[in-house]
Design an enzyme around this catalytic site. Structure first.
Site, PDB file in Angstrom:
ATOM      1  N   SER A  49      40.526  35.684  38.225  1.00 47.30           N
ATOM      2  CA  SER A  49      39.908  34.865  39.295  1.00 47.30           C
ATOM      3  C   SER A  49      40.978  34.016  40.121  1.00 47.30           C
ATOM      4  CB  SER A  49      38.505  34.291  38.954  1.00 47.30           C
ATOM      5  OG  SER A  49      37.758  35.163  38.588  1.00 47.30           O
ATOM      6  N   TYR A  58      28.838  41.955  42.853  1.00 48.71           N
ATOM      7  CA  TYR A  58      28.242  42.216  44.412  1.00 48.71           C
ATOM      8  C   TYR A  58      26.880  42.933  43.955  1.00 48.71           C
ATOM      9  CZ  TYR A  58      26.754  44.079  48.881  1.00 48.71           C
ATOM     10  OH  TYR A  58      25.976  44.057  49.976  1.00 48.71           O
TER      11      TYR A  58
END
Length: 299
Positions: free
Chosen positions: A50, A113
């Site tokens: 990340s 998502y």
């Protein structure tokens, strides 16, 4: 205490991806950053996690950068490759490439998502495990993915896929990590459980975990290494003192719009003349925020 036979243990750094002001990866300065981590005694590095902005680089950029990093590191610390993507073909491509270049493991974040069900997450992770020629580390970050890897799912994956050897549990409650440790130890005593939050090293170890894979290791790797060594040696007062310093540094994350910017800013303030630019869409860090970070670092 954690198991002595854990595949991976200690302090692991999710490296920033160093680029210039135009967004082109700067291999010279990135190499210097990796060398600093090695000199400090970091156990291993995660590339394109990340903090490494995995979501912002295309497959060819990642391939080129990974080849550079593995060649540069030359076995001086462990190398993990983040293979997260929303496209399964790209996940598989990068997973196979990581094995080809000699990475020590791949790190697979949960599909994000669309918030997959547990059966879908199981299928996703087992597909990666079956395709990989190197160990697989799960990456649980429900605040960003919308999907939590339950302790039961982690234990099932560890039992059914011997090359799934660990997890980065980025959940802001140690009770979740504790439950993962308890569930997985019954089926895989050598399974590595890392916390993704810097300030959780001590409680991670107390509940049977194996260390941290966390962002501030980019900034003060020596502090983390000293804490880990002290804990391993039974010098708990020194470990606690280092943990207090890390607790103080946690305020760095709150200075910028995105935590990646804050970490890059802090690395620059520590003396490496990198660009603090992160890939769009983003709010770039400003001078006032840099001053806030400097105040935290110097106090």
């Amino acid at each position: 205490m954690s198991t002595l036979s854990a595949k991976f243990e200690g302090i692991f750094c999710p490296s920033i991806t160093v680029s210039d002001d135009q967004g082109v990866i700067d291999t010279d300065l990135w190499g210097r950053h990796l060398d600093h981590l090695i000199r400090a005694g970091i156990n291993g590095v995660l590339l394109f996690g990340s903090i490494g902005e995995f979501y912002a680089y295309d497959l060819q950029e990642k391939r080129s950068a990974l080849q550079f990093a593995v060649d540069h590191i030359q076995g001086r610390m462990k190398v993990f490759v983040g293979v997260g993507d929303t496209n399964m073909d790209r996940v598989m491509d990068l997973t196979k490439f990581a094995g080809q270049i000699g990475a020590d493991a791949v790190v697979a974040v949960s599909p994000y998502y669309f918030g997959p069900s547990e059966p879908t997450a199981y299928r996703y992770f087992t597909s990666i495990a079956h395709a990989s020629t190197v160990p697989v580390i799960l990456y649980n970050f429900p605040a960003r993915t919308g999907n939590d890897c339950s302790p039961e799912l982690v234990a099932r994956l560890a039992q059914e896929c011997p090359n799934i050897v660990g997890i980065k549990d980025t959940v802001d409650t140690i009770s979740h990590t504790r439950r993962v440790v308890a569930a997985v130890r019954h089926v895989s005593p050598e399974f590595s459980v890392f916390s993704g939050f810097d300030e959780y090293y001590m409680v991670n170890r107390i509940c049977g975990g194996n260390g941290v894979l966390s962002g501030l290791t980019n900034v003060e790797p020596e502090t983390f290494v000293a804490m880990h060594k002290a804990y391993q040696d039974g010098d708990y007062q020194t470990a606690l003192d280092k943990a207090r310093r890390i607790n103080h540094l946690m305020a760095i994350y709150d200075t910028a719009d995105l935590f990646v910017s804050a970490i890059k800013g802090a690395v620059r303030l520590q003396g490496l003349p990198i660009s603090t630019r992160i890939r769009e869409p983003a709010m770039q860090i400003d001078d006032d925020q840099m001053k806030q970070i400097e105040t935290i670092l110097r106090s």
